[in-house]
Design a protein around this motif. Structure first.
Motif: not given
Length: 272
Positions: A214-215, A224-225, A229-231, A254-256
């Protein structure tokens, strides 16, 4: 371009999510990292004497497996050789959908690619030969559908409950494993055992992978949350817990993370 079929003869639609065909693509990279989904796949290479070549995530050591292969449920990423042009066709099962076609508890396939011949005997070779001789994607899909119907066995009486549980975990996160097992009338230990036999993973690990998926969906949609908050939305304790899980299932933060394409979120470009 990948073609797919998502509608099937009854009762295949209960077990099979899609059939897919790729004519082969020339890529500018040598490997892709394949991320865990919680599902099992059948894969057929449609080029004579060309096996599937995968790489161990721990040390990148290669090994080759049959041109007709079962890919078990994975709890970790693995590398896939993409250096060679090869038409490929496959069956992507719903989570838990593969067991009635293989005749073994799916937990025995965890983190493995195995020859389909081990499960289907010489029929695996005959099906691959038919696929090699077919002249259209529609004909190939028809061959696979019939092969699956021929191999379908009567599942365990508890099997349908495990398919239902897997779907609940996938669509209703966060969902308590204890609550689901009790609602289905199973003791905790019996539920875990039955779920592993059907799906290939423990309920807890399966839920972690679905939460991770889901992530990925949020990332490829470009949402772009704030990560904190996503966690919290997806049931992680905090942002560091999310990043730790993400690293385990991808090898990067996640950024990579870089998918090969937005519609192929589980195929990741290998980084230097």
């Amino acid at each position: 371009m990948i073609e797919s079929r998502t509608r099937f003869q009854n009762p295949l639609d209960l077990f099979v999510k899609c059939l897919w065909f790729s004519p082969g693509e020339h890529r500018n990279w040598q490997q892709e990292r394949i991320l865990p989904t919680g599902s099992v796949d059948l894969i057929f290479k449609l080029q004579d004497d060309q096996p599937i070549r995968i790489f161990d995530p721990a040390d990148n050591s290669p090994r080759s497996v049959s041109g007709a292969t079962v890919s078990g449920a994975y709890s970790q990423p693995f590398g896939l050789d993409t250096s060679r042009f090869s038409p490929t066709i496959g069956v992507h099962f719903h989570p838990g959908g593969a067991a009635p076609f293989l005749g073994v508890p799916v937990k025995t396939l965890l983190n493995q690619h195995l020859s389909l011949e081990e499960f289907w005997g010489t029929q695996a070779l005959r099906v691959r030969e038919q696929l090699l001789q077919a002249t259209s994607t529609a004909e190939r899909f028809g061959i696979l559908e019939q092969a699956l119907l021929d191999r379908l066995t009567e599942p365990d009486p508890n099997y349908q409950a495990m398919l239902h549980a897997a779907e609940l975990f996938r669509t209703s996160r966060p969902t308590s494993v204890k609550a689901v097992s009790e609602a289905l009338g199973f003791s905790s230990q019996r539920f875990i055992r039955q779920f592993q036999n059907a799906v290939g993973l423990t309920p807890k690990l399966y839920c972690r992978i679905q939460r991770f998926q889901s992530i990925l969906d949020q990332i490829v949609r470009g949402n772009q949350l704030p990560w904190v908050n996503v966690a919290l939305k997806h049931g992680y304790y905090d942002q560091s817990h999310l990043i730790q899980d993400f690293r385990e299932f991808t090898g990067v933060t996640p950024l990579e993370y870089r998918p090969v394409a937005p519609d192929r979120k589980n195929h990741m470009l290998m980084t230097e």
